[in-house]
Design a protein around this motif. Structure first.
Motif, PDB file in Angstrom:
ATOM      1  N   GLY A 237      -9.310   5.732 -26.814  1.00  0.00           N
ATOM      2  CA  GLY A 237      -8.723   4.683 -25.860  1.00  0.00           C
ATOM      3  C   GLY A 237      -8.661   3.480 -26.371  1.00  0.00           C
ATOM      4  N   SER A 238      -8.293   2.496 -25.354  1.00  0.00           N
ATOM      5  CA  SER A 238      -8.255   1.031 -25.954  1.00  0.00           C
ATOM      6  C   SER A 238      -9.583   0.323 -25.698  1.00  0.00           C
ATOM      7  CB  SER A 238      -7.114   0.329 -25.077  1.00  0.00           C
ATOM      8  OG  SER A 238      -7.525   0.348 -23.789  1.00  0.00           O
ATOM      9  N   PHE A 239      -9.899  -0.546 -26.607  1.00  0.00           N
ATOM     10  CA  PHE A 239     -10.974  -1.466 -26.290  1.00  0.00           C
ATOM     11  C   PHE A 239     -11.236  -2.037 -25.028  1.00  0.00           C
ATOM     12  CE2 PHE A 239     -10.844  -0.860 -30.914  1.00  0.00           C
ATOM     13  CZ  PHE A 239     -12.260  -0.777 -31.159  1.00  0.00           C
ATOM     14  N   SER A 240      -9.935  -2.434 -24.486  1.00  0.00           N
ATOM     15  CA  SER A 240     -10.136  -2.837 -22.992  1.00  0.00           C
ATOM     16  C   SER A 240     -10.356  -1.724 -22.074  1.00  0.00           C
ATOM     17  CB  SER A 240      -8.681  -3.758 -22.464  1.00  0.00           C
ATOM     18  OG  SER A 240      -7.855  -2.734 -22.811  1.00  0.00           O
ATOM     19  N   ASP A 241      -9.952  -0.836 -22.350  1.00  0.00           N
ATOM     20  CA  ASP A 241     -10.084   0.454 -21.411  1.00  0.00           C
ATOM     21  C   ASP A 241     -10.480   1.851 -22.351  1.00  0.00           C
ATOM     22  OD1 ASP A 241     -10.075   2.180 -19.287  1.00  0.00           O
ATOM     23  OD2 ASP A 241      -8.054   2.341 -19.065  1.00  0.00           O
ATOM     24  N   PRO A 242     -11.752   1.875 -22.638  1.00  0.00           N
ATOM     25  CA  PRO A 242     -11.938   2.854 -23.697  1.00  0.00           C
ATOM     26  C   PRO A 242     -12.164   4.396 -22.802  1.00  0.00           C
ATOM     27  CG  PRO A 242     -14.122   1.803 -23.068  1.00  0.00           C
ATOM     28  CD  PRO A 242     -12.875   0.893 -22.631  1.00  0.00           C
ATOM     29  N   GLY A 243     -12.152   5.273 -23.716  1.00  0.00           N
ATOM     30  CA  GLY A 243     -11.888   6.618 -23.259  1.00  0.00           C
ATOM     31  C   GLY A 243     -13.471   7.379 -23.215  1.00  0.00           C
ATOM     32  N   ASN A 244     -13.274   8.306 -22.938  1.00  0.00           N
ATOM     33  CA  ASN A 244     -14.800   9.154 -22.868  1.00  0.00           C
ATOM     34  C   ASN A 244     -14.636  10.470 -23.245  1.00  0.00           C
ATOM     35  OD1 ASN A 244     -13.801  10.063 -20.469  1.00  0.00           O
ATOM     36  ND2 ASN A 244     -15.791   9.610 -19.466  1.00  0.00           N
ATOM     37  N   THR A 245     -13.798  11.006 -23.853  1.00  0.00           N
ATOM     38  CA  THR A 245     -13.496  12.672 -24.337  1.00  0.00           C
ATOM     39  C   THR A 245     -13.288  12.828 -25.867  1.00  0.00           C
ATOM     40  OG1 THR A 245     -11.163  12.232 -23.979  1.00  0.00           O
ATOM     41  CG2 THR A 245     -12.356  13.001 -22.094  1.00  0.00           C
ATOM     42  N   VAL A 246     -13.701  14.070 -26.111  1.00  0.00           N
ATOM     43  CA  VAL A 246     -13.529  14.667 -27.527  1.00  0.00           C
ATOM     44  C   VAL A 246     -12.183  15.903 -27.233  1.00  0.00           C
ATOM     45  CG1 VAL A 246     -14.043  15.697 -29.348  1.00  0.00           C
ATOM     46  CG2 VAL A 246     -15.370  13.893 -28.589  1.00  0.00           C
ATOM     47  N   SER A 247     -11.197  15.861 -27.927  1.00  0.00           N
ATOM     48  CA  SER A 247     -10.168  16.961 -27.891  1.00  0.00           C
ATOM     49  C   SER A 247     -10.705  17.920 -28.921  1.00  0.00           C
ATOM     50  CB  SER A 247      -8.857  16.605 -28.063  1.00  0.00           C
ATOM     51  OG  SER A 247      -8.512  15.719 -26.836  1.00  0.00           O
ATOM     52  N   VAL A 248     -10.550  19.228 -28.493  1.00  0.00           N
ATOM     53  CA  VAL A 248     -10.950  20.201 -29.756  1.00  0.00           C
ATOM     54  C   VAL A 248      -9.668  20.877 -29.867  1.00  0.00           C
ATOM     55  CG1 VAL A 248     -12.458  22.055 -30.317  1.00  0.00           C
ATOM     56  CG2 VAL A 248     -13.409  20.341 -28.868  1.00  0.00           C
TER      57      VAL A 248
END
Length: 336
Positions: A230-241
Motif C-alpha cells: 500500500g502507500s505510506f499514507s494508507d498502508p495495506g495489510n495483506t500478502v497475495s499468494v
C-alpha cells in the motif's frame, strides 16, 4: 526501544548498528557475511551511499563499502564472489547505476549504468544474468527492466513490464522472474509481471493488492508470496499468494500494517513478512505464516520500521534491516 531492551526479547539474538536507513539485507551462500544497503532518509532527501558488511559469527560490521547514491536493494551471486547493488538516488535526483562489489576485497569493481531509479535486483540461478527493475518517479513511473551480463557487466537487454517496477525474484526451477509493479498512487491494485528469462518477454501479468513492495518464491517454485504494502499514507495489510502454475492469486493473507520484505524458510514451511507500517505509525513487527495453511501463526516484535529480511540457509536465523532504527536485528527463528 534501546538495544539492550531489544536483546532481552527472547527471539532477538543480536542487534547490529549499521548505516542510516538500512533497507535491504542479503547473505552470502556460505552464510558468513550479511550485506546491508544503507539508503539514508527519504523524507529529508538525504540518501546514503554505503553498504555495511556484517560478520555473522561475531555480529559485527567488518567493512563499509561506498557505492552509489541511495542504495535500496542488493543480491549476492550464487558463487558468492560478487554483490550487485542498485542505487536508486533520491526523490529529487534519481539514480541510474548498479555497483558491483567484490566480496573478497569488499571494493566496488564496476559501476553499470541502467534506467532511472533502479529499485529491485535478482540474479539468475546460473549467475549469468542480473535483472534490474527501474522504478522511476511518482510523476514519471518507469516500466522497464535492464538485463546485465555478469561476464561483461554490461546491459544486454531491456524488458518492458508494468508501471513502477520494484522487487524481483527468480526461481531456479521455473525459468521465470517475478517483478512487482508498484503502480501509480491512484491505482487501487498492483500487478506482478512474470518474465520468461529465456526470451526476456512478459509471459503473464497477475493482479495483486495495492502497491506491492516485495516478492519471494517458495523453494519448490510453486508459489510466490507478494507483500501488498500500500502507500505510506494508507498502508495495506495483506500478502497475495500467487500459484505459479496457474498464474493466479490462490490466497490473500492478512498480516501487519505496511508489509515490506518477505522471506521463505529453506524447507518452505514458513514465510516471514516484516511489517513496515506507514508515515503515521511505523511498524515494529514480523508476521510468521504457515505456508501449508496460509495462516499467520504469530506476530512477533522487532525493531522500528523493518524493511528487508533474509533467512539463513539452515533456517535458524533471520536478518532484518530496520530502516527506522539504523540496525539489523538477528532473529533466532527456533525461539518462535
Amino acid at each position: 526501544m534501546t538495544e539492550t531492551e531489544q536483546i532481552d526479547v527472547p527471539h532477538i539474538a543480536a542487534t547490529i548498528p549499521v548505516g542510516e536507513g538500512p533497507s535491504a539485507v542479503a547473505l552470502t551462500p556460505d552464510g558468513t557475511r550479511a550485506y546491508v544497503t544503507n539508503y539514508g532518509r527519504w523524507a529529508t532527501h538525504s540518501p546514503g551511499d554505503t553498504v555495511s558488511v556484517i560478520d555473522t559469527a561475531t555480529h559485527e560490521v567488518v567493512a563499509t563499502v561506498k557505492v552509489g547514491v541511495g542504495p535500496t536493494a542488493l543480491e549476492v551471486v550464487p558463487d558468492g564472489s560478487r554483490v550487485y547493488v542498485v542505487n536508486y538516488g533520491s526523490g529529487k535526483e534519481p539514480g541510474n547505476t548498479v555497483s558491483v562489489i567484490d566480496t573478497a576485497t569488499n571494493t566496488v569493481t564496476a559501476t553499470i549504468e541502467v534506467g532511472n531509479s533502479p529499485d529491485g535486483v535478482a540474479v539468475t540461478p546460473d549467475g549469468r544474468r542480473v535483472y534490474i527493475s527501474e522504478l522511476g518517479s511518482e510523476a514519471n513511473p518507469g516500466n522497464t527492466m535492464s538485463v546485465i551480463d555478469t561476464a561483461t557487466d554490461e546491459v544486454v537487454d531491456t524488458v518492458d513490464v508494468g508501471a513502477a517496477p520494484g522487487a524481483v525474484a527468480i526461481h531456479e526451477k521455473g525459468g521465470h522472474a517475478y517483478v512487482v509493479n508498484y503502480g501509480r498512487e491512484t491505482d487501487t491494485e498492483g500487478t506482478v509481471s512474470v518474465i520468461d528469462i529465456a526470451t526476456n518477454k512478459v509471459a503473464a501479468t497477475v493482479t495483486v493488492g495495492k502497491s506491492p513492495g516485495a516478492v519471494a518464491i517458495t523453494p519448490d517454485g510453486a508459489y510466490a508470496y507478494v507483500a501488498d504494502h500500500g502507500s505510506f499514507s494508507d498502508p495495506g495489510n495483506t500478502v497475495s499468494v500467487i500459484d505459479t502454475r496457474t498464474r493466479t492469486v490462490a490466497s490473500v493473507i492478512t498480516v501487519g500494517s505496511g508489509p515490506g520484505g518477505v522471506a521463505i524458510a529453506p524447507d518452505g514451511s514458513r514465510a516471514y513478512v516484516v511489517n513496515m507500517g506507514g508515515n503515521k505509525a511505523p511498524g515494529r513487527t514480523m508476521s510468521v505464516i504457515d505456508t501449508a495453511t496460509r495462516t499467520v501463526l504469530k506476530t512477533v516484535p522487532v525493531e522500528r520500521t523493518p524493511a528487508g529480511i533474509a533467512v539463513s540457509a539452515d533456517g535458524r536465523r533471520a536478518y532484518i534491516a530496520n530502516y527506522g532504527a539504523n540496525i539489523v536485528s538477528v532473529v533466532d527463528l527456533e525461539q518462535l
